[in-house]
Design an enzyme around this catalytic site. Sequence first.
Site, PDB file in Angstrom:
ATOM      1  N   GLU A 258      38.814  46.541  38.712  1.00  0.00           N
ATOM      2  CA  GLU A 258      39.370  47.841  39.066  1.00  0.00           C
ATOM      3  C   GLU A 258      39.953  48.411  37.790  1.00  0.00           C
ATOM      4  O   GLU A 258      40.962  47.928  37.274  1.00  0.00           O
ATOM      5  CB  GLU A 258      40.439  47.681  40.153  1.00  0.00           C
ATOM      6  CG  GLU A 258      40.983  48.994  40.688  1.00  0.00           C
ATOM      7  CD  GLU A 258      42.298  49.362  40.059  1.00  0.00           C
ATOM      8  OE1 GLU A 258      42.296  50.296  39.212  1.00  0.00           O
ATOM      9  OE2 GLU A 258      43.312  48.740  40.387  1.00  0.00           O
ATOM     10  N   CYS A 297      46.680  53.941  37.886  1.00  0.00           N
ATOM     11  CA  CYS A 297      45.223  53.997  37.820  1.00  0.00           C
ATOM     12  C   CYS A 297      44.668  55.091  38.716  1.00  0.00           C
ATOM     13  O   CYS A 297      43.525  55.517  38.550  1.00  0.00           O
ATOM     14  CB  CYS A 297      44.623  52.643  38.205  1.00  0.00           C
ATOM     15  SG  CYS A 297      45.172  52.045  39.820  1.00  0.00           S
TER      16      CYS A 297
END
Length: 682
Positions: A258, A297
């Site tokens: 990720e 993120c």
Amino acid sequence: MTAPLLESYVAGRWWASAEEGTPLPDAVTGETVARIGSRGLDVGAMVTHARTVGGPALRELTFHQRAALLKALGLHLMGRKDEFAALSHRTGATDADNLVDIDGGFGTVLSYASTGRRELPDDVLVLDGPPTPLGRGGTFLGQHVYTSLTGVAVQINAFNFPVWGMLEKLAPAFLAGMPTIVKPASQTAYLTEAVFRAVVESGLLPEGSVQLLAGSASGLLDALDGQDLVGFTGSASTAALLRSHPAVTERAVRFNAEADSLNCSVLGPDAGPGTPEFDLFIDGVVTEMTVKAGQKCTAIRRAIVPRQHADAVVEALGAKLAEVVVGAPGADGVTMGALASRDQREEVLRAVGRLRTHASLVVGDPDRFEVVGADRERGAFLPPMLLRCDDPAAPEPHDVEAFGPVSTVLTYDGVADAVALARRGQGSLVASLVTHDPAVAREFVLGAGSAHGRVHVLDRDDARESTGHGSPLPVLVHGGPGRAGGGEELGGVRGVLHHMQRTAVQGSPDVLTGVGRRWVTGAARVDDGVHPFRKSLAQLRIGDSVTAGPREITLADIEHFAEFTGDTFYAHTDEAAAAANPLFGGRVAHGYLILSWAAGLFVDPEPGPVLANYGVDALRFLTPVKPGEQVTVTLTAKQITPRGGADHGEVRWDAVVVDSQGRPVATYDVLTMVAKEWPPAG
């Protein structure tokens, strides 16, 4: 006084390196909080301990038992969150940021505890769908099952979420029966270590199920094989390096990445100034620029707006960002803290310099801004910075990520153009679309969905309950294609199954019933003369069965049911119209009349261990029943699920109604609550 060296938790004990270690600075003051180093650590021993001690201990527990431990752990950590919040301030995080990282992490543990209880069986094996017939006679079938891997889940985390990042990976792995080795990012590892100590001190988790590696992970991947899993959060370059390791390329270690991404928020063409959606868009962009100082993120890096509204958007964002107070977490009025380190601040400034190649800085000056409660030069502070780019060909907004309080306003002409701009991010974790027009939402989802792991559609109707653009939820998948890493985590039970092996098992109905502990059509039934409804959960066995009937259905029954219920559909009440129906060729009984009579046939009416019927699943009406036909029902105990801590459990029954020729009339599952003992104690 020398700052302490962070310790690793290895094979059931705390371990400290003999080296001095690398200093870890306070993001606000620049003072050293702790030191980190792992020279001399035997990472191979950690892997062996996880495989030989932690894994077997976890796999002895059912999903429900693991879920109960997660719940106890989540509640234990919640009780200590204030002490973690104080330490988190030193990472630059405000109290509002801690709601995302600390409370969010503990909440994820509790969410997975609930998932384990509600969506997984009280067993160590998961059935994936119904059996598939592999032959005409029904004696050879296939069943997909999930079983626990026998390796270790290694998590390598980013610096921005030292608590949530650990727990959102640990919880589904633990529930799946996999032990975990936690490798936090160095900058904020002191907060991870503090929470991990609380986990160990709780004494709740089996020995070997969790270990902590504070320092370099050198050599760790060398010890892994095809039963192991690596979950990585961080930069795309590091992800690429890990993907090329022989453990992944040659030994097929499962690797999930990720990575940070250039997420966007799109202002719909209908959401101009003066609409609720315009205000929601402005608030959302400002929130994502300032929470965790933009170090998320999922933060909004690109604000994509209709060209005609660009000036209004920039003006509104500027006004909101002017209200942001930068400073030391906990200081009066501060709404945005520091970045994690001064090195991170310099990296953001370099990225902003690249973005300014084709964009102008319209809000925020990194050389002129106020800091409350701290020294601007000693801490890792930056102001929120908004750029504007009107050049549709400019590559930088779609290639360069400034991992801080930075976003760029881009303009579009038409929804198709907005979709194209969103896709230029090369794969993102999340995109928001702020619109009140369902047609716009559909066009955007169809066009941009394949380039995003999540699409958050916001309008006046869902705003009150919306969890926001940047919040990954335990019950929804988190991850994204392309630049975002190509991985997927969380997603409720999906995140658990990601840590397990799916296997196709072939065999007879009796074999598959024994393997899955769920009765399969064609397997043996047991009718011992005792009605299954007279058996407590302790006495009942899978396959226990009763057959009742036949009962004839008359025209008078059908007419009475129609009048009593009000269901006078022509197929039940009008002979001529029913005869013209190619499916029936005459009047037929109501499906729910069949269902009611089936219950009347199989139910044992006296008080007993069956406490309640709470529903039916998978109901299908297969063969019409005409007046004069007889029906018979067979009820079989299909699945038995005790409830821990309760005096009852759940029993799923297979019900089949057939006509006088043996043709299936209706099939369904009956769901009941059954007492564990009868009569009940006391």
